[in-house]
Design an enzyme around this catalytic site. Structure first.
Site, short mmCIF file in Angstrom:
data_model
loop_
_atom_site.label_atom_id
_atom_site.label_comp_id
_atom_site.label_asym_id
_atom_site.label_seq_id
_atom_site.Cartn_x
_atom_site.Cartn_y
_atom_site.Cartn_z
N ASN A 1 41.20 42.28 35.95
CA ASN A 1 41.54 41.44 34.98
C ASN A 1 41.00 41.94 33.68
OD1 ASN A 1 39.23 40.52 36.57
ND2 ASN A 1 39.00 38.91 35.01
N HIS B 1 51.14 31.94 36.07
CA HIS B 1 51.18 32.12 34.76
C HIS B 1 50.73 33.52 34.29
CE1 HIS B 1 46.70 31.56 33.62
NE2 HIS B 1 46.59 31.04 34.83
N CYS C 1 37.84 33.89 31.84
CA CYS C 1 37.09 32.98 32.73
C CYS C 1 35.49 32.98 32.26
CB CYS C 1 37.23 33.46 34.27
SG CYS C 1 39.01 33.28 34.73
#
Length: 361
Positions: A144, A190, A308
């Site tokens: 990510n 999402h 995050c």
């Protein structure tokens, strides 16, 4: 404002929004039913959930089942905490660049914990070291933060040879590249132009799981809680769209990547340039103050690291794992683009970022 933070979340596809509306209330006011109720309203909602389940299942290999969850984080927790080898006390091996949903979960369990290293390109070795006694291996398919794509077929063979299950975090892969062959696979709606608040865990046939959320026994007894037909329908529509236009989306992203490479001349790429999803551009430039850069370029939405971990003030664990020191990690930015990003938007955003960085000296 130009949106370049596709790794944090993706814009909702119009097709997904349209699919959701029917199950919020519907044109005749009957779409609000509980899919676990036996009457007509409930049966209609349950049918919509099962259609969505089939659409989401098309993201995965054959021979497994889809369990809907509230997020990929929940799906990963279900896989790690609920699988038989971990519950039996066997070890957990995770790559050094896993998402916190995997990393923190593995760390907080009493099981033996082994970190699988990555090289300077952000890649796990094709024959990774897996200690004896390991029961679960967890490797993210597409990272990510830096976008690197792991050699999942090789890792799957090594995991099987070690007698361990393989868990794949495919949140950044699903809908973009063919999802890896693993024993359990987690995805999030999402991140592929679906709604927030819903994820899924694919579980290979024959893999035993114990629920970690108990209550009503919904989702085949593996995950309790009333499902949202609207979220399921949006997820299903987004998954169907992503599967159908995977090649088209990939070609668009490749064109954006090629243009971005020219626009950011002189910046250093973090992670492999070849083995990566090219919708993730993680760059660094020596000497820049990223907080100031983000403040100066308020017309562009981009990230200083994974969403995050933003605001923590700590250098990225992923960037540290590929050999960057704290100073280098703190001069890195992440740009994410995809289906709805135009070349002109990318050019305008890059010009603003490059100019602001140049102003810093």
């Amino acid at each position: 404002m130009i949106y370049l933070d596709y790794q944090a979340t993706t814009p909702l596809a119009p097709e997904a929004r349209e699919a959701m509306l029917r199950w919020l209330d519907g044109p005749d006011g009957t779409g609000f039913g509980n899919p676990h109720s036996p009457h007509r309203y409930g049966r209609q909602a349950a049918a919509a959930v099962e259609v969505a389940r089939e659409q989401v299942a098309a993201l995965f290999p054959a021979g497994g089942r889809v369990v809907f969850t509230a997020s990929a984080t929940e799906a990963l927790n279900l896989a790690i905490r609920g699988c038989e080898p971990v519950r039996a006390g066997r070890g957990i091996a995770v790559s050094a660049i896993e998402h916190a949903a995997v990393w923190d979960t593995a760390e907080c369990l009493p099981n033996p914990h082994h970190v699988i290293p990555v090289d300077a390109q952000g890649l796990v070795a094709a024959d990774p070291p897996i200690p004896d006694g390991t029961g679960l291996v967890a490797v993210m398919q597409v990272n990510n933060e830096i976008g690197t794509i792991q050699p999942m077929a090789d890792i799957a063979r090594a995991s099987r040879a070690a007698g361990a299950l393989l868990l794949c975090d495919a949140v950044q892969a699903a809908g973009k590249v063919p999802v890896a062959d693993a024993d359990m696979i987690a995805v999030s709606a999402h991140k592929l132009h679906g709604p927030k608040g819903i994820g899924a865990l694919w579980v290979r046939d024959g893999v035993d799981l114990t629920p970690i959320v108990t209550g009503g026994g919904q989702e085949g007894g593996l995950r309790s809680g009333t499902l949202s037909p609207a979220l399921c329908a949006g997820f299903g529509a987004a998954a169907r769209l992503a599967v159908g236009r995977m090649d088209e989306d990939a070609a668009h992203v490749a064109a954006l990547w090629d243009r971005a490479a020219a626009l950011f001349e002189g910046w250093t790429l973090n992670g492999s340039s070849g083995r990566r999803w090219h919708g993730n551009l993680n760059l660094r430039r020596d000497g820049i103050d990223v907080a100031r850069l983000m403040s100066d370029v308020r017309t562009v939405a981009f990230s200083a690291g994974s969403a995050c971990a933003s605001g923590s003030g700590k250098p990225s664990r992923v960037l540290q794992a590929i050999g960057l020191n704290d100073k280098q990690a703190k001069t890195s930015i992440r740009l994410g683009f995809g289906r709805y990003t135009g070349i002109e938007d990318l050019e305008e955003a890059a010009a603003a970022i490059v100019a602001a960085a140049r102003e810093q000296g």
